[in-house]
Design a protein around this motif. Structure first.
Motif, mmCIF file in Angstrom:
data_model
loop_
_atom_site.group_PDB
_atom_site.id
_atom_site.type_symbol
_atom_site.label_atom_id
_atom_site.label_comp_id
_atom_site.label_asym_id
_atom_site.label_seq_id
_atom_site.Cartn_x
_atom_site.Cartn_y
_atom_site.Cartn_z
ATOM 1 N N ARG A 32 0.816 -1.221 0.000
ATOM 2 C CA ARG A 32 0.000 0.000 0.000
ATOM 3 C C ARG A 32 0.849 1.271 0.000
ATOM 4 O O ARG A 32 0.591 2.228 0.735
ATOM 5 N N GLY A 33 1.882 1.291 -0.829
ATOM 6 C CA GLY A 33 2.708 2.473 -0.993
ATOM 7 C C GLY A 33 3.938 2.544 -0.112
ATOM 8 O O GLY A 33 4.824 3.363 -0.343
ATOM 9 N N TYR A 34 4.021 1.681 0.905
ATOM 10 C CA TYR A 34 5.155 1.716 1.833
ATOM 11 C C TYR A 34 6.190 0.656 1.446
ATOM 12 O O TYR A 34 5.851 -0.526 1.316
ATOM 13 N N PRO A 35 7.456 1.035 1.285
ATOM 14 C CA PRO A 35 8.493 0.049 0.926
ATOM 15 C C PRO A 35 8.670 -0.975 2.036
ATOM 16 O O PRO A 35 8.589 -0.651 3.223
ATOM 17 N N ILE A 36 8.937 -2.201 1.637
ATOM 18 C CA ILE A 36 9.031 -3.292 2.598
ATOM 19 C C ILE A 36 10.166 -3.068 3.593
ATOM 20 O O ILE A 36 10.076 -3.485 4.761
ATOM 21 N N GLU A 37 11.224 -2.390 3.161
ATOM 22 C CA GLU A 37 12.348 -2.145 4.061
ATOM 23 C C GLU A 37 11.912 -1.305 5.269
ATOM 24 O O GLU A 37 12.298 -1.583 6.409
ATOM 25 N N ALA A 38 11.085 -0.284 5.020
ATOM 26 C CA ALA A 38 10.606 0.571 6.112
ATOM 27 C C ALA A 38 9.653 -0.185 7.016
ATOM 28 O O ALA A 38 9.734 -0.089 8.249
ATOM 29 N N LEU A 39 8.747 -0.945 6.425
ATOM 30 C CA LEU A 39 7.779 -1.690 7.227
ATOM 31 C C LEU A 39 8.472 -2.759 8.074
ATOM 32 O O LEU A 39 8.130 -2.961 9.244
ATOM 33 N N ALA A 40 9.442 -3.462 7.478
ATOM 34 C CA ALA A 40 10.127 -4.525 8.206
ATOM 35 C C ALA A 40 10.881 -3.987 9.413
ATOM 36 O O ALA A 40 10.943 -4.644 10.467
ATOM 37 N N ARG A 41 11.420 -2.787 9.297
ATOM 38 C CA ARG A 41 12.253 -2.252 10.377
ATOM 39 C C ARG A 41 11.473 -1.374 11.346
ATOM 40 O O ARG A 41 11.887 -1.195 12.489
ATOM 41 N N GLU A 42 10.340 -0.821 10.900
ATOM 42 C CA GLU A 42 9.636 0.157 11.733
ATOM 43 C C GLU A 42 8.257 -0.300 12.206
ATOM 44 O O GLU A 42 7.783 0.157 13.252
#
Length: 379
Positions: A32-42
């Protein structure tokens, strides 16, 4: 083969989705627009589930309500516990057991007989119950089959912590809990993969949510889909038990015509971005434990396969050593994959219900024609 025939539906667009985007050439995955790297870490797994189901990340109050609602619904009905015990005592294959468990949950869901299968509120209630109860059932199944009593869920632990607690009867430390939560986030959705598509096909008939999720579980069980992560760890153990190093082992395996699991992907032409993140986690866990053997094997195999075959690792390759270092039994790797992916399956099912059309492709007939029907005595 005719140019208009797409084996395995490769490259065929069958739907529009707002859920996840994959750029296979750039190695990019977005929820939904958010990169997986940001979601995985945050983000926590619960935040990602909320995002997938509700179109946006929750604020603090929404997240607290959502976490509480899910946590309060982890407990299994006694009848479901009985089914789990029977499956464990019968030594059922874990993914087959999970398939039966998801179907059984329908019988004890307050909204299961709701007539309108497209009712969003009812489906969200069912979605929360399924997502909350699958970890409880899976942990109970594992403990029973190894001769231990199931551990009741705790509402004060988050989704990842609670599963590890129920599995091991011990609250995990922060490193293990964070790593497992990240793994759940990374597996939560991935476009129209085979299991997601099978769920959508089932939903497109206006079948119910439990049936669609059960279809997805059955599809994920295959070795060409979810089963690859367990096969990667079995391969690493073979390497460890052999008399040669990982590179020579792979050379020999390929010479024998064996397939090396965990490499290549129908969508990615470069390294799976989830593999990059899990590779880092696998390394951190190994270094913290003072034993980098499994990580070192993995890196050596990756370098050889990438150089010699031009194939990059997918998410299964590094999830294997990550889970193994966390003490998770190999044959429940794929059920854990399902435990996470249920969020994405449900999101796609809900999206299918919103703008439904029965999914009904066609096949080109290539069999015999104009045969004369023979009498029984002449056959």
């Amino acid at each position: 083969m005719s140019d208009d025939l797409k084996r395995g539906l490769e490259g065929v667009l069958v739907a529009e989705s707002e859920l996840s985007y994959i750029d296979g050439d750039a190695g990019k995955l977005v929820y939904r627009g958010y990169p997986i790297e940001a979601l995985a870490r945050e983000a926590s797994y619960e935040e990602v589930v909320y995002l997938l189901w509700h179109d946006e990340l929750p604020d603090a109050a929404e997240l607290a309500d959502f976490e509480s609602w899910m946590a309060e619904r982890r407990t299994l009905a006694d009848e479901v516990h009985s089914v789990v015990r029977k499956l464990a005592e019968a030594d059922e294959v874990p993914m087959a057991a999970l398939r039966t468990i998801v179907s059984t949950l329908s019988a004890y869901d307050a909204d299961a007989d709701h007539q309108d299968v497209t009712d969003l509120d009812a489906n969200l209630r069912k979605a929360c119950r399924i997502t909350a109860k699958v970890p409880t059932a899976l942990a109970a199944f594992q403990r029973i089959r190894q001769g231990d009593d199931p551990v009741e869920p705790r509402a004060d632990l988050d989704h990842a912590e609670n599963f590890l607690y129920m599995l091991n009867d011990e609250v995990p430390d922060d490193v293990l809990a964070e790593t497992f939560d990240m793994a759940l986030v990374l597996h939560a959705d991935h476009g129209l993969n085979a299991s997601t598509f099978s769920a959508m096909v089932t939903a497109s008939t206006l079948s119910d949510l439990h049936s669609a999720v059960t279809s997805a579980v059955g599809t994920l069980a295959g070795s060409l889909h979810g089963g690859a992560n367990a096969n990667v760890m079995r391969m690493l153990k073979e390497v460890d038990e052999s008399d040669v190093g990982p590179t020579e082992w792979v050379e020999n395996a390929l010479a024998e015509g064996r397939r090396v699991p965990g490499f290549g992907h129908r969508v990615y032409n470069v390294k799976d971005p989830r593999a990059k993140i899990l590779g880092e986690k696998s390394k951190s866990l190994a270094e913290a434990a003072g034993d980098t053997k499994w990580y070192d094997y993995s890196v050596a195999i990756e370098e050889y396969i990438t150089e010699e075959k031009g194939l990059a690792p997918n998410v299964d390759f590094y999830s294997a050593s990550t889970y193994y270092q966390m003490g998770i039994p190999i044959d429940i790797y794929t059920p854990i994959f399902a435990m996470s992916r249920v969020a994405g399956w449900i999101a796609h099912i809900l999206e299918q219900y919103e703008d439904n059309r029965l999914i009904r492709p066609r096949a080109r007939y290539v069999g015999p024609e104009d045969l004369t029907f023979p009498e029984l005595d002449d056959r």
